[in-house]
Design a protein around this motif. Sequence first.
Motif, PDB file in Angstrom:
ATOM      1  N   VAL A  98     -46.943  35.483 -24.210  1.00 51.66           N
ATOM      2  CA  VAL A  98     -46.832  36.695 -23.399  1.00 51.66           C
ATOM      3  C   VAL A  98     -46.307  37.852 -24.247  1.00 51.66           C
ATOM      4  O   VAL A  98     -46.790  38.986 -24.146  1.00 51.66           O
ATOM      5  N   THR A  99     -45.350  37.556 -25.116  1.00 52.52           N
ATOM      6  CA  THR A  99     -44.793  38.587 -25.994  1.00 52.52           C
ATOM      7  C   THR A  99     -45.753  38.947 -27.121  1.00 52.52           C
ATOM      8  O   THR A  99     -46.054  40.119 -27.361  1.00 52.52           O
ATOM      9  N   ALA A 100     -46.275  37.921 -27.801  1.00 52.83           N
ATOM     10  CA  ALA A 100     -47.124  38.153 -28.966  1.00 52.83           C
ATOM     11  C   ALA A 100     -48.455  38.810 -28.600  1.00 52.83           C
ATOM     12  O   ALA A 100     -49.045  39.503 -29.431  1.00 52.83           O
ATOM     13  N   CYS A 101     -48.914  38.608 -27.383  1.00 49.37           N
ATOM     14  CA  CYS A 101     -50.242  39.095 -26.985  1.00 49.37           C
ATOM     15  C   CYS A 101     -50.178  40.283 -26.037  1.00 49.37           C
ATOM     16  O   CYS A 101     -51.161  40.590 -25.347  1.00 49.37           O
ATOM     17  N   SER A 102     -49.046  40.967 -26.016  1.00 52.38           N
ATOM     18  CA  SER A 102     -48.874  42.096 -25.090  1.00 52.38           C
ATOM     19  C   SER A 102     -49.941  43.167 -25.295  1.00 52.38           C
ATOM     20  O   SER A 102     -50.342  43.854 -24.349  1.00 52.38           O
ATOM     21  N   GLY A 103     -50.426  43.291 -26.535  1.00 51.15           N
ATOM     22  CA  GLY A 103     -51.456  44.291 -26.826  1.00 51.15           C
ATOM     23  C   GLY A 103     -52.865  43.818 -26.544  1.00 51.15           C
ATOM     24  O   GLY A 103     -53.827  44.560 -26.770  1.00 51.15           O
TER      25      GLY A 103
END
Length: 258
Positions: A165-170
């Motif tokens: 969720v954090t790493a793929c926010s973009g």
Amino acid sequence: MKRSSGARLGATAAVSALTLALITGCSDSGSDAKDAKGSPDSGSSSSAPAAKALTPAELEKLLLAQGEVKGYRVTSGDDTLPKSKKAVKTDKADCDPLAWATAGLAPGQTDASASNSVAEDKASTATAQPDSVEDAFDVNMTFVGLSSYDGDGAEQAMKAVSGGVTACSGGYGLAAGEEKSKVTKVAPAKASGLGDESVAFSEDVDMDGEGTATFHTEVVRKGNTVATFYTVNFAALGTGKAAEIPAAVVKAQVAKLK
């Protein structure tokens, strides 16, 4: 000028690879699980016996069955969801657990999984007869996946989802079978708080020139079993309105887990 409801349904359904491509015709019976290599939880007791994963057959028995959630009908996931992670690919490894959870697949590394779908049963309500084709598609359908893990694999799976969720926010690119789509944004969402831990997130998906659609997914761990929930309403795909994951479905499913 408004398009006819049939045309809008056809256009929005055709371009939603995140939903249709993941739930139609992209199954693969091959196994692709690898050994989990996460370190044991620092708070666990070294003298406690290691958790043993349930078998796929045991997980099937833990899935919700018809009649267990009032107002919903249950359908086997055998013909509607991918059977292998090989059928679902992303362009960022950290985003794999998110895509897998969305497809009813195990978000962690295990061979033990099972899935089905739970949809609103409008035939049991006063609105049994839809007024139009679009109304007939105006049903929230939730794809439910169960997976079980040896050792601390379930905890590691939850960490992988949270990290994704954090790493793929973009956003990330997604390919399912021959279909490709673009998730433009991933954001944390409010989870149910059920089980031993739960994580929820939303994904904005580029609808190939038809705007953006938002989808919600929740992942819940109870013991060494992980449940995933992903809800879609096909009639709402072009409206920008996200379908909420039914609390009754999550509560009933988690209650069945050991």
